[in-house]
Design an enzyme around this catalytic site. Structure first.
Site, PDB file in Angstrom:
ATOM      1  N   THR A   1      18.837 -35.864  13.480  1.00 59.31           N
ATOM      2  CA  THR A   1      20.252 -35.526  12.870  1.00 59.31           C
ATOM      3  C   THR A   1      19.868 -35.840  11.458  1.00 59.31           C
ATOM      4  O   THR A   1      18.862 -36.422  11.043  1.00 59.31           O
ATOM      5  CB  THR A   1      21.106 -36.608  13.627  1.00 59.31           C
ATOM      6  N   GLY A   2      20.792 -35.253  10.543  1.00 57.72           N
ATOM      7  CA  GLY A   2      20.486 -35.236   9.242  1.00 57.72           C
ATOM      8  C   GLY A   2      19.257 -34.601   8.931  1.00 57.72           C
ATOM      9  O   GLY A   2      18.330 -35.178   8.061  1.00 57.72           O
ATOM     10  N   ALA A   3      18.794 -33.453   9.208  1.00 59.93           N
ATOM     11  CA  ALA A   3      17.660 -32.822   9.366  1.00 59.93           C
ATOM     12  C   ALA A   3      17.371 -32.033   8.081  1.00 59.93           C
ATOM     13  O   ALA A   3      16.291 -31.363   7.773  1.00 59.93           O
ATOM     14  CB  ALA A   3      17.246 -32.042  10.509  1.00 59.93           C
ATOM     15  N   ASN A   4      18.445 -31.726   7.188  1.00 63.65           N
ATOM     16  CA  ASN A   4      18.240 -31.019   5.904  1.00 63.65           C
ATOM     17  C   ASN A   4      17.642 -31.524   4.878  1.00 63.65           C
ATOM     18  O   ASN A   4      17.768 -30.976   3.658  1.00 63.65           O
ATOM     19  CB  ASN A   4      19.829 -30.280   5.825  1.00 63.65           C
ATOM     20  N   SER A   5      17.808 -33.042   4.716  1.00 62.43           N
ATOM     21  CA  SER A   5      17.205 -33.514   3.691  1.00 62.43           C
ATOM     22  C   SER A   5      16.365 -34.772   3.989  1.00 62.43           C
ATOM     23  O   SER A   5      16.236 -35.135   4.898  1.00 62.43           O
ATOM     24  CB  SER A   5      18.788 -33.937   3.050  1.00 62.43           C
ATOM     25  N   GLY A   6      15.567 -35.188   2.840  1.00 67.01           N
ATOM     26  CA  GLY A   6      14.890 -36.603   3.034  1.00 67.01           C
ATOM     27  C   GLY A   6      13.960 -36.657   4.000  1.00 67.01           C
ATOM     28  O   GLY A   6      13.266 -35.848   4.383  1.00 67.01           O
TER      29      GLY A   6
ATOM     30  N   TYR B   1      27.051 -51.035   4.467  1.00 71.36           N
ATOM     31  CA  TYR B   1      25.857 -50.319   4.789  1.00 71.36           C
ATOM     32  C   TYR B   1      25.113 -51.291   5.753  1.00 71.36           C
ATOM     33  O   TYR B   1      24.489 -50.727   6.685  1.00 71.36           O
ATOM     34  CB  TYR B   1      25.120 -49.831   3.573  1.00 71.36           C
TER      35      TYR B   1
END
Ligand SMILES: NC(=O)c1ccc[n+]([C@@H]2O[C@H](COP(=O)([O-])OP(=O)(O)OC[C@H]3O[C@@H](n4cnc5c(N)ncnc54)[C@H](OP(=O)(O)O)[C@@H]3O)[C@@H](O)[C@H]2O)c1
Length: 279
Positions: free
Chosen positions: A9-14, A164
């Protein structure tokens, strides 16, 4: 990792992108789960070039939207019978108190509740893998966190650290409680702190606000490739196939502070999360 299906998940960045590239390089079939088709496609193209593998697919899900998660899982299950590794990596740092489309405080809504629902809905596919693994990307910030049982949505006295840190503590308590529930199965679940890593975390996607602070502090940060090593290790290392419910930093199990091993809070969080996401 040949022929293994890995979801990030959240694989487009960082670190999500760095993890995608490395696991694809090692032969895995990687499903990139992203909320933006545009950002996802750009990242997928880069990952294909960088890894030299075509076995990288983009699927869309917004972890801040329960319907989107449910739609995504239905689509995934209609096409794939198994899932070998789920890496719950996506995350936000919300400077102001903001709400997801379901009305959850954004840090806990995306970082914890979205992944809580996604993981639970995918458990049956992980169970049929040879040795299913769930990897939760937490943070050392959990140490200043607390589960605000009376006010988990932080309606009173919100600040970014409080929001956070609560969500990253929730990642660990979720790992602990899920490990208990998965005892006797072949599926393991572990979590990690990647270190301080230069990524887009906390950077406003529209204005770029926050990027300059990162750039100034650049010498003190790990690169995304370095930061992704822990998740890659937990996803792949044969020697930890029987390890579950642990928190890793630099590929070593770390002792947790008392709030992160409080199983009463872990059970409370589980029940509260089930109610919130409608499981
Ligand atoms: N960087 C650090 O120093 C550090 C330290 C400790 C822990 N972590 C953890 O590491 C993980 C990865 O973060 P990163 O540092 O690599 O940050 P990043 O570059 O900002 O990547 C975060 C990813 O999460 C995605 N995301 C955010 N909200 C989403 C949503 N609602 N649905 C689906 N995807 C969503 C982002 O997508 P968009 O691009 O579309 O926003 C992006 O792909 C996070 O869980 C973070 O808490 C980071």
């Amino acid at each position: 990792m040949q022929d293994k299906i890995v979801m990030v998940t959240g694989a487009n960045s960082g670190m999500g992108l760095a993890t995608t590239m490395e696991l694809a390089r090692r032969g895995a079939y990687v499903i990139m789960v992203c909320r933006s088709a545009e950002r996802g496609e750009i990242a997928r193209a880069a990952a294909i070039i960088e890894s030299g593998s075509q076995n990288i697919e983009l699927m869309i899900a917004d972890l801040g939207d329960l319907d989107s998660i449910r739609r995504f899982v239905i689509e995934y299950k209609s096409r794939y019978q198994v899932l070998d590794v789920l890496i719950n990596n996506a995350g936000v740092v919300s400077l102001k108190r903001q709400l997801t489309s379901n009305g959850f405080e954004m840090n806990i809504g995306i970082n914890h509740l979205g992944h809580f629902l996604l993981t639970n809905l995918l458990l049956d596919r992980l169970m049929v893998a040879d040795q299913g693994r769930i990897v939760n990307v937490s943070s050392g910030a959990y140490k200043v966190g607390k589960i605000h049982v009376e006010d988990p949505s932080l309606k009173k006295g919100y600040n970014v650290a409080k929001g956070y840190a609560q969500s990253k503590l929730a990642n660990i308590l979720f790992t602990k409680q899920l490990a208990v529930r998965l005892k006797g199965t072949r599926v393991t679940v572990n979590c990690l702190h990647p270190g301080a890593v230069l990524t887009n975390l906390g950077v406003d996607r529209k204005t770029g606000f926050g990027k300059r602070v990162y750039m100034l502090l650049r010498p003190f940060f790990l690169s995304a490739e370095q930061g992704s090593q822990s998740a890659i290790y937990l996803a792949t290392a044969p020697e930890i196939s029987g390890v579950s419910g642990e928190y890793f930093y630099r590929q070593q199990i770390q002792k947790l502070s008392p709030r992160a091993t409080n199983m009463i809070d872990a059970q409370w969080l589980w029940q509260w999360s089930e109610e919130q996401v409608g499981l």
